[in-house]
Motif scaffolding. Structure first.
Motif, PDB file in Angstrom:
ATOM      1  N   GLU A   1     -17.806  58.979 -76.434  1.00 28.58           N
ATOM      2  CA  GLU A   1     -18.587  60.162 -76.999  1.00 28.58           C
ATOM      3  C   GLU A   1     -19.788  60.928 -75.767  1.00 28.58           C
ATOM      4  O   GLU A   1     -20.455  61.582 -76.244  1.00 28.58           O
ATOM      5  N   ALA A   2     -19.600  59.971 -74.251  1.00 29.19           N
ATOM      6  CA  ALA A   2     -20.918  60.516 -74.018  1.00 29.19           C
ATOM      7  C   ALA A   2     -20.546  61.659 -72.919  1.00 29.19           C
ATOM      8  O   ALA A   2     -21.137  61.708 -72.199  1.00 29.19           O
ATOM      9  N   GLY A   3     -19.471  62.026 -73.281  1.00 25.15           N
ATOM     10  CA  GLY A   3     -19.084  63.595 -72.711  1.00 25.15           C
ATOM     11  C   GLY A   3     -17.692  63.069 -71.925  1.00 25.15           C
ATOM     12  O   GLY A   3     -16.643  62.359 -72.969  1.00 25.15           O
ATOM     13  N   ALA A   4     -17.280  64.464 -71.375  1.00 24.63           N
ATOM     14  CA  ALA A   4     -16.238  64.524 -71.505  1.00 24.63           C
ATOM     15  C   ALA A   4     -14.932  63.719 -70.457  1.00 24.63           C
ATOM     16  O   ALA A   4     -15.634  63.312 -69.078  1.00 24.63           O
TER      17      ALA A   4
ATOM     18  N   ASP B   1     -18.347  63.355 -68.275  1.00 27.14           N
ATOM     19  CA  ASP B   1     -19.094  64.653 -67.904  1.00 27.14           C
ATOM     20  C   ASP B   1     -19.329  65.236 -66.461  1.00 27.14           C
ATOM     21  O   ASP B   1     -20.626  64.796 -65.487  1.00 27.14           O
ATOM     22  N   SER B   2     -18.446  63.954 -65.405  1.00 26.32           N
ATOM     23  CA  SER B   2     -18.437  64.086 -63.589  1.00 26.32           C
ATOM     24  C   SER B   2     -19.497  62.991 -63.287  1.00 26.32           C
ATOM     25  O   SER B   2     -19.633  63.113 -62.181  1.00 26.32           O
ATOM     26  N   GLN B   3     -20.124  62.428 -64.643  1.00 25.27           N
ATOM     27  CA  GLN B   3     -20.829  61.457 -63.496  1.00 25.27           C
ATOM     28  C   GLN B   3     -19.878  59.848 -63.515  1.00 25.27           C
ATOM     29  O   GLN B   3     -19.359  59.712 -64.453  1.00 25.27           O
ATOM     30  N   ALA B   4     -19.567  59.590 -62.449  1.00 21.80           N
ATOM     31  CA  ALA B   4     -19.759  58.303 -62.409  1.00 21.80           C
ATOM     32  C   ALA B   4     -19.901  56.849 -62.661  1.00 21.80           C
ATOM     33  O   ALA B   4     -20.822  56.798 -62.814  1.00 21.80           O
TER      34      ALA B   4
END
Length: 227
Positions: A67-70, A109-112
């Motif tokens: 649950e750290a981002g999409a 959330d778009s972070q690799a």
């Protein structure tokens, strides 16, 4: 980099310390030095790292559960090429035979957070697995774990330098990274998946149960794969 207990140092990933061995050299080669977990000492492969590196559940499901981002998949490359020598060995394909290679980023959330490389022998891309040629930006792991008869070989691990030639050029980083790989077998057809845990990755904090619905049993009985 500050020293930690024993022969390990602390690598900060998203603010959380992850213990990595200071004595284990980082591999910057195109074909990393992969080793079975049994060939690592307890100092090289400390308990905190062992917990998530050897987790046999679906990595996609684990990342979503953080649950750290999409969660999303970004395809970087897909094409036909000759696999690396160690990949040929594990997949038991002829030395000059091409395979479909796919490289992606798993993102929150778009972070690799993970760089993944998959190798599909041409003989495996037929029948019920023919659709794997057209994954686009879908998660391979989310598909593989749906097959009730799927088997997975024991993990091989490697420690990569942030500038390792194994990682896509636009994913370079300044700190080392742990990597793992394993063969999946579905109806006798093999494919190889490797995962490099990037600087943006945050490990889950506790051991998580492997639900039978995930079908992720590590099975050393995938014959013909010699460690």
């Amino acid at each position: 980099m500050p020293a930690a207990a024993g022969a390990c140092s602390r690598l900060c990933i998203s603010g959380d310390p992850v213990i990595v061995p200071a004595s284990l050299p980082a591999d910057s080669g195109r074909d990393p030095r992969w080793r079975p977990e049994q060939r690592f000492t307890s100092a090289e492969l400390a308990a905190p790292c062992r917990r998530w590196l050897l987790d046999d559940g679906s990595l996609t499901a684990r990342l979503i559960a953080l649950e750290a981002g999409a969660f999303s998949v970004r395809r970087l490359y897909q094409g036909w090429q000759v696999p690396l020598p160690s990949e040929q060995h594990l997949l038991q394909v002829p030395a000059r035979q091409r395979a479909l290679v796919r490289e992606v980023l798993l993102q929150l959330d778009s972070q690799a957070v993970v760089f993944a490389r998959s190798v599909f022998p041409i003989s495996s891309l037929s029948g019920e697995l023919a659709h794997l040629r057209k994954l686009q930006n879908r998660s391979l792991g989310a598909i593989l774990f749906r097959y009730p008869g799927m088997q997975r070989s024991p993990f091989e691990l490697a420690r990569l330098g942030g500038d390792s030639a194994y990682i896509a050029p636009w994913v370079k980083q300044t700190v080392p990274a742990w990597a793992r790989r394993s063969c999946f077998s579905i109806s006798g057809k093999r494919l190889l998946v490797s995962e490099v845990f990037l600087q943006g990755f945050t490990p889950w904090e506790a051991s998580l149960a492997v639900h039978r619905s995930q079908r992720g049993t590590v099975n050393a009985a995938i014959h013909g794969v010699k460690q």
